[in-house]
Design an enzyme around this catalytic site. Structure first.
Site, mmCIF file in Angstrom:
data_model
loop_
_atom_site.group_PDB
_atom_site.id
_atom_site.type_symbol
_atom_site.label_atom_id
_atom_site.label_comp_id
_atom_site.label_asym_id
_atom_site.label_seq_id
_atom_site.Cartn_x
_atom_site.Cartn_y
_atom_site.Cartn_z
ATOM 1 N N ASP A 101 0.828 -1.205 0.000
ATOM 2 C CA ASP A 101 0.000 0.000 0.000
ATOM 3 C C ASP A 101 0.866 1.261 0.000
ATOM 4 O O ASP A 101 2.045 1.220 0.374
ATOM 5 C CB ASP A 101 -0.895 0.033 1.245
ATOM 6 C CG ASP A 101 -1.935 -1.076 1.222
ATOM 7 O OD1 ASP A 101 -2.253 -1.559 0.125
ATOM 8 O OD2 ASP A 101 -2.411 -1.454 2.317
HETATM 9 N N1 URA Z 1 -1.294 -5.993 3.758
HETATM 10 C C1 URA Z 1 -1.804 -4.740 3.746
HETATM 11 O O1 URA Z 1 -2.874 -4.503 4.295
HETATM 12 N N2 URA Z 1 -1.126 -3.770 3.121
HETATM 13 C C2 URA Z 1 0.073 -3.966 2.538
HETATM 14 O O2 URA Z 1 0.656 -3.041 1.985
HETATM 15 C C3 URA Z 1 0.605 -5.272 2.555
HETATM 16 C C4 URA Z 1 -0.095 -6.269 3.175
#
Ligand code: URA
Length: 242
Positions: A101
């Protein structure tokens, strides 16, 4: 010589199955002639076209990056936000292996090898990813049990995870723990925590299989070493047999 569908998948165009469909649909030409036979072998000398576009047989490259917070794992963004590619050499058509993310940091692999990418992210290959999760709230013994057993929500079923609590701060109502999963569903960690009624404050991926980014500052990257690529491929092959 390699099978045509494998060469197409390795060029990062699509999955091997999709490549097979394209071949059977007559969308693929080898040296200017339609080739709709699965399993045709091609060499580096052969020119392969899909829907009229010649696919390039560029050198395969593999990187590991310490992704900083505040950048996307896409190739561009309508809103002009930074992407991980802004940190990388500009002369190569590379993409990230799965996604972290915008506000997640840590280990990210990048490559131009579509098949490698597929092997690294598909849950069938059981490659483990470890996150340090900073949570608003206290992770209870029951939460941990559910995570270890395999969390089920109304819409999702997650495979059993490994949990190792690093710190519980009762005064500030916060928990820091390591979570190891072998799937890579969208926003998986945040959604797992939401299902348990907690909000993730910070997320950092500390490991992708055996790889970490302790030697890299945020935004830095390096090429994977040949033995690391070999080891990742070996692990994914072993994972498939589990
Ligand atoms: N899980 C998430 O919620 N976000 C990420 O960036 C990676 C794994």
């Amino acid at each position: 010589m390699e099978r045509l569908q494998k060469v197409i998948a390795q060029a990062g165009i699509c999955s091997r199955r999709k490549a097979e469909e394209l071949i059977l649909d007559g969308k693929v030409k080898v040296n200017g002639k339609v080739c709709d036979v699965l399993g045709t072998k091609v060499s580096n000398q052969d020119s392969i076209e899909i829907n009229g576009n010649v696919i390039s047989k560029e050198e395969k490259v593999y990187y590991i990056m310490n992704k900083p917070k505040g950048c996307l794992c896409t190739s561009s963004d309508d809103k002009g936000r930074k992407t991980v590619l802004d940190y990388m050499p500009q002369n190569q058509r590379i993409f990230s292996v799965g996604r972290l993310d915008y506000d997640t940091s840590g280990v990210l692999l990048l490559t131009n090898d579509g098949q490698f990418c597929n092997h690294m992210i598909h849950p069938r290959y059981h490659l483990e990813k470890t996150y340090v999760v900073n949570l608003q709230g206290i992770l209870s013994d029951d939460d941990i049990k559910q995570l270890r057993r395999g969390l089920k929500t109304k819409t999702e079923k997650y495979q059993p995870a490994k949990v190792f609590v690093l710190q519980k701060d009762l005064t500030r109502n916060r928990t820091q723990f390591e979570l190891t999963i072998s799937e890579g569903k969208n926003h998986q960690v945040k959604n797992m925590m939401l299902a348990l009624g907690h909000e993730v404050r910070r997320l950092h991926r500390v490991k992708f299989a055996f790889l970490d980014v302790k030697d890299l500052r945020a935004g830095e990257y390096r090429r994977l070493k040949p033995y690391e690529i070999k080891q990742l491929n070996r692990l994914s092959m072993e994972g498939e047999q589990k």
